[in-house]
Design a protein around this motif. Sequence first.
Motif, PDB file in Angstrom:
ATOM      1  N   TYR A   1      53.711  38.497 -27.320  1.00  0.00           N
ATOM      2  CA  TYR A   1      52.999  39.671 -26.808  1.00  0.00           C
ATOM      3  C   TYR A   1      53.637  40.164 -25.501  1.00  0.00           C
ATOM      4  CZ  TYR A   1      49.457  42.410 -24.384  1.00  0.00           C
ATOM      5  OH  TYR A   1      48.805  43.393 -23.689  1.00  0.00           O
ATOM      6  N   LEU A   2      53.933  39.245 -24.595  1.00  0.00           N
ATOM      7  CA  LEU A   2      54.516  39.629 -23.309  1.00  0.00           C
ATOM      8  C   LEU A   2      55.898  40.259 -23.488  1.00  0.00           C
ATOM      9  CD1 LEU A   2      53.373  36.478 -21.335  1.00  0.00           C
ATOM     10  CD2 LEU A   2      52.607  38.839 -20.903  1.00  0.00           C
ATOM     11  N   LEU A   3      56.676  39.740 -24.405  1.00  0.00           N
ATOM     12  CA  LEU A   3      57.996  40.332 -24.667  1.00  0.00           C
ATOM     13  C   LEU A   3      57.846  41.709 -25.295  1.00  0.00           C
ATOM     14  CD1 LEU A   3      59.973  37.193 -25.918  1.00  0.00           C
ATOM     15  CD2 LEU A   3      60.161  38.360 -23.693  1.00  0.00           C
ATOM     16  N   ARG A   4      56.839  41.908 -26.148  1.00  0.00           N
ATOM     17  CA  ARG A   4      56.589  43.246 -26.687  1.00  0.00           C
ATOM     18  C   ARG A   4      56.222  44.218 -25.575  1.00  0.00           C
ATOM     19  NH1 ARG A   4      53.585  40.493 -30.646  1.00  0.00           N
ATOM     20  NH2 ARG A   4      51.624  41.230 -29.751  1.00  0.00           N
ATOM     21  N   GLN A   5      55.401  43.760 -24.650  1.00  0.00           N
ATOM     22  CA  GLN A   5      55.013  44.616 -23.522  1.00  0.00           C
ATOM     23  C   GLN A   5      56.228  44.943 -22.654  1.00  0.00           C
ATOM     24  OE1 GLN A   5      52.018  45.348 -25.115  1.00  0.00           O
ATOM     25  NE2 GLN A   5      51.619  45.909 -22.992  1.00  0.00           N
ATOM     26  N   ALA A   6      57.130  43.980 -22.502  1.00  0.00           N
ATOM     27  CA  ALA A   6      58.349  44.239 -21.723  1.00  0.00           C
ATOM     28  C   ALA A   6      59.190  45.321 -22.379  1.00  0.00           C
ATOM     29  CB  ALA A   6      59.146  42.947 -21.572  1.00  0.00           C
ATOM     30  N   ARG A   7      59.268  45.273 -23.709  1.00  0.00           N
ATOM     31  CA  ARG A   7      60.046  46.302 -24.418  1.00  0.00           C
ATOM     32  C   ARG A   7      59.398  47.682 -24.278  1.00  0.00           C
ATOM     33  NH1 ARG A   7      60.605  41.922 -28.109  1.00  0.00           N
ATOM     34  NH2 ARG A   7      58.858  42.660 -29.391  1.00  0.00           N
ATOM     35  N   LEU A   8      58.059  47.705 -24.327  1.00  0.00           N
ATOM     36  CA  LEU A   8      57.368  48.978 -24.149  1.00  0.00           C
ATOM     37  C   LEU A   8      57.575  49.541 -22.760  1.00  0.00           C
ATOM     38  CD1 LEU A   8      53.959  48.232 -25.957  1.00  0.00           C
ATOM     39  CD2 LEU A   8      55.742  49.816 -26.705  1.00  0.00           C
ATOM     40  N   ALA A   9      57.522  48.660 -21.758  1.00  0.00           N
ATOM     41  CA  ALA A   9      57.688  49.117 -20.373  1.00  0.00           C
ATOM     42  C   ALA A   9      59.119  49.601 -20.101  1.00  0.00           C
ATOM     43  CB  ALA A   9      57.332  47.997 -19.403  1.00  0.00           C
ATOM     44  N   ALA A  10      60.068  49.094 -20.884  1.00  0.00           N
ATOM     45  CA  ALA A  10      61.470  49.460 -20.672  1.00  0.00           C
ATOM     46  C   ALA A  10      61.812  50.824 -21.256  1.00  0.00           C
ATOM     47  CB  ALA A  10      62.375  48.392 -21.266  1.00  0.00           C
ATOM     48  N   ARG A  11      60.948  51.384 -22.075  1.00  0.00           N
ATOM     49  CA  ARG A  11      61.265  52.659 -22.731  1.00  0.00           C
ATOM     50  C   ARG A  11      61.226  53.821 -21.743  1.00  0.00           C
ATOM     51  NH1 ARG A  11      57.637  52.003 -28.252  1.00  0.00           N
ATOM     52  NH2 ARG A  11      58.862  50.295 -29.159  1.00  0.00           N
TER      53      ARG A  11
END
Length: 407
Positions: free
Chosen positions: A397-407
């Motif tokens: 979940y945290l890695l998914r959130q990191a990818r979202l924040a990087a967009r």
Amino acid sequence: MSDDLLRELAPQVLAAVTRRYGHFDEAEDATQEALLAATTQWPAEGVPDNPRGWLIRVASRRLIDHLRSERSRLRREAALAAQVPPADWLAPAADTGDVSDDTLTLLFLCCHPALTAASQIVLTLRAVGGLTTAEIAHALLVPEATLAQRISRAKQRIRDAGARFEPPTRHDYDGRLRAVLHVLYLIFNEGHTATSGVALQRTDLATEAIRLARTCHRTRPDDAEVAGLLALLLLTDARRAARTGPAGELVPLAEQDRDRWDRRTIHEGVTLLAAALAHRRPGPYQIQAAIAAAHSQAARAEDTDWPHILDLYDMLQRFDDNPVVTLNRAVAVAMVHGPRAGLTLLEALDSDPRMTGNHRLAAVRAHLLHQAGDHEAAVAHYRAAARQTASIPEREYLLRQARLAAR
């Protein structure tokens, strides 16, 4: 044969055998042997008419056999001779005692101050919960041999401390109730969100904590904090089905399908909480239950009464000023006053050694940074939090959130 029946009977059997013979450690081992015998014999032979009496009789025989095999068997046999149960020992008079009070006595014994919190948890799960060593080891992701040693040491410490199987005195009750409730709270938390492994939740642990909290509440129905703890566990557990997606992935509170929340359990929790608050003796479990109730009463995430929740966190921090409360309060502050206000509150936790390496601090900071528009910093903290957790669903979940924040 139901595992629930054995778990319900386990503390009753242990209490009856311990009360009759003493020797808590040997009685606990004998009770476990009787439970194991039931799991192998009852499916083939059928559940006896008096399952509690059957277990007590088998555990008693195992205990006597064990004591007779000791070097001091002659001395012990002389002391036990008058206590050996007759053939008709299944009569109620031979093993009676208030079942609820017996369970409370066991809970207080397992939460003896001579034990560490970790030992209190495993001993409670085994002696009061009726779980086997293998089941506890699996639930806590600890090698079975390691857990067996921990249980053995815990029983030795109880023996060395001279603890006896006696109903808690008022002094014991006042001094150990907080430990009893805290142990049940910790057991539930591990079941609600596992600290490690492939599954987000360990339903067996959460369910067992609720069962034991119910037992405690039946024994002390007028204790507001006991009722508050049970209400908290029920209100939190009511969201269980919505907390994971089809592949077991973590679904945060704000994104959960609230139609999947268990409304019957929520109603029970709210009713318990209302009765507890009527005593006008507020405590930390009641306040946490009130926070959970506030979330449960919002039909949508955007309907959440965050100012009320923040007031409750302010009250909770006055009762129980610890870093986890501060962390959760920071989220409420952010929802009411904006993410920068929440981030400011988190700064006080950076120097708290109790939060060193805690992934939740990094995760909350990442979430608030993301809300504040600092995407680069949010990505860094999401990734740091992912490295710090041993829970695979939380990490993903945290890695998914990191990818979202990087967009």
